[in-house]
Design a protein around this motif. Structure first.
Motif, PDB file in Angstrom:
ATOM      1  N   ARG A 140       0.854  -1.187   0.000  1.00 43.71           N
ATOM      2  CA  ARG A 140       0.000   0.000   0.000  1.00 43.71           C
ATOM      3  C   ARG A 140       0.891   1.239   0.000  1.00 43.71           C
ATOM      4  NH1 ARG A 140      -5.391   0.746   3.279  1.00 43.71           N
ATOM      5  NH2 ARG A 140      -5.213  -1.507   3.106  1.00 43.71           N
ATOM      6  N   ASP A 143      -0.174  -0.984   6.996  1.00 45.23           N
ATOM      7  CA  ASP A 143      -1.202  -0.038   6.564  1.00 45.23           C
ATOM      8  C   ASP A 143      -0.684   1.363   6.891  1.00 45.23           C
ATOM      9  OD1 ASP A 143      -3.400   1.563   6.126  1.00 45.23           O
ATOM     10  OD2 ASP A 143      -4.836   0.179   7.039  1.00 45.23           O
ATOM     11  N   ASP A 173      -1.361   4.312   5.870  1.00 47.41           N
ATOM     12  CA  ASP A 173      -2.341   5.375   6.084  1.00 47.41           C
ATOM     13  C   ASP A 173      -2.843   5.358   7.530  1.00 47.41           C
ATOM     14  OD1 ASP A 173      -2.147   6.246   3.473  1.00 47.41           O
ATOM     15  OD2 ASP A 173      -3.792   4.982   2.770  1.00 47.41           O
ATOM     16  N   ALA A 196       0.066   6.462   9.874  1.00 46.29           N
ATOM     17  CA  ALA A 196       0.290   7.906   9.805  1.00 46.29           C
ATOM     18  C   ALA A 196      -0.836   8.672  10.497  1.00 46.29           C
ATOM     19  CB  ALA A 196       0.421   8.348   8.353  1.00 46.29           C
ATOM     20  N   ALA A 197      -2.075   8.205  10.323  1.00 47.84           N
ATOM     21  CA  ALA A 197      -3.214   8.888  10.946  1.00 47.84           C
ATOM     22  C   ALA A 197      -3.104   8.874  12.461  1.00 47.84           C
ATOM     23  CB  ALA A 197      -4.514   8.235  10.495  1.00 47.84           C
ATOM     24  N   SER A 231       0.193  10.906  13.661  1.00 44.65           N
ATOM     25  CA  SER A 231       0.082  12.341  13.390  1.00 44.65           C
ATOM     26  C   SER A 231      -0.747  13.065  14.443  1.00 44.65           C
ATOM     27  CB  SER A 231      -0.525  12.575  12.006  1.00 44.65           C
ATOM     28  OG  SER A 231       0.348  12.097  10.997  1.00 44.65           O
ATOM     29  N   PRO A 279       6.887  10.281   4.421  1.00 44.66           N
ATOM     30  CA  PRO A 279       5.743   9.395   4.142  1.00 44.66           C
ATOM     31  C   PRO A 279       6.206   8.024   3.672  1.00 44.66           C
ATOM     32  CG  PRO A 279       6.034  10.981   2.367  1.00 44.66           C
ATOM     33  CD  PRO A 279       6.969  11.399   3.462  1.00 44.66           C
TER      34      PRO A 279
END
Length: 266
Positions: free
Chosen positions: A75, A155, A157, A160-161, A164, A177
């Motif tokens: 991903r 995963d 995303d 990072a979510a 963050s 990233p």
């Protein structure tokens, strides 16, 4: 779940390689072509041969290639440069080579030896694994090791979510990233390398790893890369090896011996 995973892997082999139907069945973990055909029809409502005929044009360029070449999806994004930099700093001479955007190493499975080369295909959001191994039975295990070492199942995303949300981490996550957590080839190798890594520097641990491989690794014959000369030593070998030849503190030598003996009993 296990059956579905075997079928998905066999389906990928049908798409991406020109292995014989028997080899595909064996590599997928099926005891016979008949069982493979039955399971494949049950899930996909078509025979493996029908699927292969529909993809012949797309895969014919692999028909004469000696190695098995497979794509391993991830991903996006993927910070490939950071992963290679980490592996390059720790690459053990004789066992691994990292250069020109590639990672290459020797692999062992059930007493047999071969090599795997991993490249990045950013346009396809995948890694390209080129596997040279004398037995198709090892393919699924080797691919699983590649997936683990390069953390392709992350995963990013979701990671990072969550990270963050922290004010200190947020700008770091935004700046890098697709950063992944490097894995390992197998648990025993990781444990030994962790003990070697207790030296003062990464470079010192790397030199010890090179001595370990040179003294007790199995020689690799007919490698396409002459720098890949030996495999990582087996637990059975290190359980009885005279590790004093490494010049390590006795407590660390004892730890490696204990790990090796434990690994041979499981």
């Amino acid at each position: 779940v296990a059956q579905t995973r075997r079928l998905l892997f066999a389906k990928q082999l049908l798409h991406d390689t020109r292995l014989s139907m028997t080899d595909v069945a064996i590599a997928g973990g099926f005891g016979s072509v008949r069982r493979f055909n039955h399971a494949f029809r049950s899930l996909y409502h078509r025979s493996p041969g029908e699927l292969r005929r529909s993809t012949t044009a797309a895969t014919s360029y692999l028909a004469t290639a000696a190695p098995v070449v497979l794509q391993i999806s991830y991903r996006p994004p993927y910070d490939w440069e950071a992963m290679l930099n980490y592996l390059h700093a720790r690459a053990i001479d004789g066992l691994e080579v990292v250069e020109k955007g590639l990672y290459r190493r020797n692999v062992t499975h059930e007493g047999l030896h071969g090599t795997v080369t991993v490249a990045h295909m950013p346009e396809g959001h995948s890694l390209l694994a080129t596997i040279r191994f004398p037995s198709v039975r090892a393919l699924q295990t080797i691919v699983a090791c590649v997936r683990h070492q390069f953390d392709v199942g992350a995963d990013v995303d979701a990671i990072a979510a969550q990270l963050s949300k922290d004010d200190a981490l947020a700008p770091l996550i935004a700046a890098r990233p697709g950063l992944r957590a490097p894995g390992c080839w197998d648990g025993f190798e990781l444990a030994v390398r962790a003990v070697l890594g207790q030296q003062i520097t990464v470079a010192a641990a790397r030199r010890l790893g090179g001595a370990l491989v040179d003294l007790w690794g199995d020689p690799l014959l007919n490698s396409e890369d002459r720098r890949l000369t030996r495999t990582f030593p087996t637990a059975r070998c290190l359980a009885v090896a005279d590790l004093s030849r490494l010049g390590m503190p006795s407590a660390r030598r004892a730890t490696i011996t204990a790990l090796a003996k434990a690994a041979t009993t499981h």
